[in-house]
Design an enzyme around this catalytic site. Structure first.
Site, PDB file in Angstrom:
ATOM      1  CB  CYS A 178      20.856  19.744  -9.023  1.00 24.62           C
ATOM      2  SG  CYS A 178      21.539  20.377  -7.482  1.00 24.62           S
ATOM      3  CD  GLU A 179      17.116  15.388  -7.221  1.00 25.96           C
ATOM      4  OE1 GLU A 179      17.397  14.739  -6.194  1.00 25.96           O
ATOM      5  OE2 GLU A 179      16.171  16.193  -7.292  1.00 25.96           O
ATOM      6  CE1 TYR A 220      10.233   1.022 -12.483  1.00 27.82           C
ATOM      7  CE2 TYR A 220      11.310   1.551 -14.547  1.00 27.82           C
ATOM      8  CZ  TYR A 220      10.176   1.477 -13.781  1.00 27.82           C
ATOM      9  OH  TYR A 220       8.971   1.859 -14.316  1.00 27.82           O
ATOM     10  N   GLY A 277       5.614  -8.725 -21.352  1.00 18.66           N
ATOM     11  CA  GLY A 277       6.470  -9.006 -20.210  1.00 18.66           C
ATOM     12  C   GLY A 277       7.719  -9.803 -20.486  1.00 18.66           C
ATOM     13  N   PRO A 314       3.713  -7.209 -26.534  1.00 18.06           N
ATOM     14  CG  PRO A 314       4.851  -7.742 -28.507  1.00 18.06           C
ATOM     15  CD  PRO A 314       3.495  -7.818 -27.858  1.00 18.06           C
ATOM     16  N   GLY A 315       6.370  -5.071 -25.487  1.00 17.96           N
ATOM     17  CA  GLY A 315       6.857  -3.688 -25.512  1.00 17.96           C
ATOM     18  C   GLY A 315       8.367  -3.676 -25.476  1.00 17.96           C
ATOM     19  NE  ARG A 316      11.377  -4.670 -19.947  1.00 20.99           N
ATOM     20  CZ  ARG A 316      11.481  -3.691 -19.044  1.00 20.99           C
ATOM     21  NH1 ARG A 316      12.573  -2.969 -19.009  1.00 20.99           N
ATOM     22  NH2 ARG A 316      10.512  -3.471 -18.175  1.00 20.99           N
ATOM     23  NE  ARG A 321      13.926   0.495 -17.735  1.00 20.48           N
ATOM     24  CZ  ARG A 321      14.787  -0.458 -17.419  1.00 20.48           C
ATOM     25  NH1 ARG A 321      16.064  -0.343 -17.724  1.00 20.48           N
ATOM     26  NH2 ARG A 321      14.374  -1.553 -16.800  1.00 20.48           N
TER      27      ARG A 321
END
Length: 420
Positions: A345-346, A319, A242, A277-279, A315
């Site tokens: 197409c959004e 988010y 985190g 840990p990741g990010r 992301r």
């Protein structure tokens, strides 16, 4: 580290290690992801050094980036893996991470997944609920083996982060409420095939303050003391992941400061510490490189239309995440205000609104920074767009570590029924 630390401009040209991004783009068509092996290795060693005075194991959160080259890079450095599915277990094993360094998290483990993990002899199950515990007991008993477990405890602590990546409040789906933890551990002690080993906590992602961590760990330390008084042998505390990264100007506590806080809150317990840990390992080690397809003059604004879309990096759409957007070749051009959008197409296919980017023309290269975590791993082929390839750089060398599929590869996955 900042987003540009490993992707600096030299004479107005963006580099990664000793290679110009534009030189990679001459051989790998955009859009593509680009990772710095040096950045990954440096970030991992920062964790190792910070926790060197403690009995600690770094288990990379595979969900952040599951490419085999990334996992193999970390495996060679001694990393374990935090996984949330059988697929991620298989990826970790294939990359050389040993089973006894794998921690299995995840909110809805199936019987098949539990069976597979037990057959390998993984380090620990982070159990999310009492029904899951009962299933683990059942499978372990059928295999005549024992599952080492820790309950994931929901400490009801606000992580002060985005609502969609906050996991430690009472209303979140994750973990056993801390108020019910002693009951859950007593239930575990009564089940066959279960070895109570630890306590796990993970309150969210992209935290920029240590205060929520400290509050959660203090509550966990109190719980460990209570569990030991109940007769449970708690020897492991999994502190989760985190810790955030700098996307723009966020000031992130150093890994050393984080480690000192962990020791202050948990050191007296003499437990093994597991980190996930990741990010903070991968986020700023990667970028998404795109080309400008068109510059479109709208009624009220200019649009920088890229060949990368929300299917490549979701992301910002999912988010409202901020990513720096930088011209690969700044030249002598002035900054200009654009809405930076993709070809999907959004309306939601928007990377940024009213963003200052060096004036660009069709064909110019654009880098979307801080994309090493939760980038390629969350991509899709929506609009039947080809997945962006991934590239890893080390020194003066680069390699394509996931190739771009062909349209034939995508279409042949579909099966036309006999009646057609």
């Amino acid at each position: 580290m900042t987003p540009v630390s490993y992707f600096p401009h030299k004479n107005n040209e963006m580099y990664v290690d000793d290679i110009a991004i534009s030189d990679i783009a001459k051989q790998v068509k955009t859009p593509f992801y680009c990772y710095s092996s040096t950045a990954i290795e440096t970030s991992y060693q920062e964790y190792k050094n910070a926790f060197s005075a403690q009995d600690a194991l770094v288990c990379f959160a595979v969900k952040a980036n599951s490419n085999q080259a990334v996992l193999a890079t970390l495996a060679k450095l001694g990393s374990g893996a935090d996984v949330v599915s059988m697929g991620e277990i298989r990826r970790a094993i294939a990359a050389g991470i040993p089973a006894n360094k794998i921690v299995y998290s995840g909110v809805a483990k199936s019987q098949e997944e539990i069976h597979y993990a037990l057959s390998l002899g993984i380090l620990q199950f982070n159990v999310e609920s009492e029904p899951e515990l009962e299933l683990i007991s059942k499978v372990a008993t059928s295999l005549n083996t024992t599952a080492a477990i820790a309950f994931r405890i929901n400490p009801d602590v606000c992580a002060q982060t985005h609502a969609k990546i906050s996991t430690g409040k009472a209303e979140n789906k994750f973990g056993v409420p801390i108020s019910k933890a002693r009951i859950a551990y007593n239930q575990a002690a009564a089940l066959p095939g279960i070895k109570i080993q630890g306590v796990d906590v993970h309150i969210g992602s992209q935290l920029t303050s240590l205060a929520p961590f400290a509050e959660a760990y203090q509550r966990i330390a109190e719980l460990v003391t209570e569990l030991r008084s109940d007769g449970h042998d708690i020897s492991v505390v999994d502190v989760g992941g985190g810790l955030g990264i700098t996307y723009l100007d966020e000031v992130i506590p150093s890994k050393q400061t984080y480690a000192e806080m962990v020791k202050a809150q948990l050191g007296h317990l003499n437990c093994k510490i597991i980190l996930e840990p990741g990010r903070s390992l991968l986020g700023n080690a990667g970028i998404l490189v795109s080309s400008v397809a068109f510059v479109k003059n709208g009624e009220e604004r200019q649009f920088l239309m890229l060949d990368a879309g929300m299917n490549d990096l979701i992301r910002p759409s999912m988010y409202d995440a901020y990513h720096q957007i930088i011209a690969v070749n700044k030249g002598e051009r002035e900054l200009k205000t654009y809405d930076v959008v993709g070809p999907v197409c959004e309306t939601g296919d928007t990377f940024a609104k009213a963003r200052q980017v060096h004036e660009s023309d069709a064909g110019d290269l654009i880098a979307i920074m801080s994309s090493g975590a939760y980038g390629a791993v969350m991509s899709s082929s929506y609009n039947t767009r080809l997945l962006a390839p991934e590239v890893m750089v080390k020194g003066s060398e680069f390699a394509v570590i996931r190739k771009r599929p062909s349209y034939e590869d995508i279409i042949k996955q579909d099966i036309t029924p006999s009646w057609l």
